[in-house]
Design a protein around this motif. Structure first.
Motif, PDB file in Angstrom:
ATOM      1  N   GLY A 259       0.902  -1.417  -0.040  1.00 16.28           N
ATOM      2  CA  GLY A 259      -0.005  -0.128  -0.079  1.00 16.28           C
ATOM      3  C   GLY A 259       0.685   1.438   0.091  1.00 16.28           C
ATOM      4  O   GLY A 259       0.404   2.538  -0.574  1.00 16.28           O
TER       5      GLY A 259
ATOM      6  N   GLY B  97     -11.317  -1.887  -3.480  1.00 18.31           N
ATOM      7  CA  GLY B  97     -10.631  -2.332  -2.278  1.00 18.31           C
ATOM      8  C   GLY B  97     -11.483  -3.038  -1.153  1.00 18.31           C
ATOM      9  O   GLY B  97     -10.929  -3.990  -0.475  1.00 18.31           O
TER      10      GLY B  97
ATOM     11  N   LEU C 259      -4.243  -5.055  -5.970  1.00 20.62           N
ATOM     12  CA  LEU C 259      -5.131  -6.124  -5.425  1.00 20.62           C
ATOM     13  C   LEU C 259      -4.897  -7.573  -5.904  1.00 20.62           C
ATOM     14  O   LEU C 259      -4.953  -8.367  -5.099  1.00 20.62           O
ATOM     15  CB  LEU C 259      -6.622  -5.632  -6.097  1.00 20.62           C
TER      16      LEU C 259
ATOM     17  N   VAL D 188      -4.944   0.588  -7.464  1.00 22.25           N
ATOM     18  CA  VAL D 188      -5.422  -0.342  -6.488  1.00 22.25           C
ATOM     19  C   VAL D 188      -5.643  -1.504  -7.534  1.00 22.25           C
ATOM     20  O   VAL D 188      -5.495  -2.805  -7.053  1.00 22.25           O
ATOM     21  CB  VAL D 188      -6.742   0.029  -6.043  1.00 22.25           C
TER      22      VAL D 188
ATOM     23  N   GLN E 244     -11.037  -6.531   0.155  1.00 27.81           N
ATOM     24  CA  GLN E 244     -11.256  -7.053   1.473  1.00 27.81           C
ATOM     25  C   GLN E 244     -12.294  -8.197   1.843  1.00 27.81           C
ATOM     26  O   GLN E 244     -12.116  -9.069   2.518  1.00 27.81           O
ATOM     27  CB  GLN E 244     -11.643  -5.817   2.418  1.00 27.81           C
TER      28      GLN E 244
END
Length: 136
Positions: free
Chosen positions: A22, A112, A43, A39, A116
């Motif tokens: 990150g 994001g 990912l 991202v 998760q």
């Protein structure tokens, strides 16, 4: 090792990897290609790392042997991740809960969040994948 401990260890290792990736994303990629593209690059790396870390934890734990423990492991890891994200945003960057939720309303935040959820699902997916391949 039970689901709570396995979930906590899973979270800690993946969070540490995510902190490094990150930081690279924010400092190196975002200024050059934008938040969404950055991202989208990060990912798959994070999910691959989570898959590998989860596999190592499942080999050393009792999670696969206990019905529903894989879901518990993922839930614990997700709750810890969301708490850590809020704490880091609040204490590290001065953001409140409203700002955190607002970020999920933009494309990079939604991507994001999907990651998760994928992170939380990996223990259950791995357990079912291993069971389908005949691994106890």
């Amino acid at each position: 090792m039970g689901a709570i401990r396995a979930g906590a260890i899973y979270f800690l290792i993946v969070f540490a990897i995510g902190f490094v990736l990150g930081s690279a994303r924010v400092l190196l990629l975002e200024p050059r290609i934008g938040a969404l593209a950055a991202v989208a690059i990060e990912l798959p790396l994070m999910l691959a790392a989570a898959w590998i870390v989860c596999g190592g934890i499942l080999r050393r734990s009792q999670v696969r042997a206990r019905r529903g423990a894989d879901l518990g492991m993922g839930a614990v890891a997700l709750l810890l991740l969301l708490a850590a994200e809020f704490a880091l945003g609040h204490f590290g960057f001065g953001r409140d809960m409203t700002a955190l939720f607002a970020a999920y309303g933009r494309s990079p935040g939604l991507l994001g969040l999907a990651g998760q959820i994928g992170f939380a699902a990996i223990p259950a997916v791995r357990c079912r994948w291993l069971s389908s391949r005949g691994h106890p």
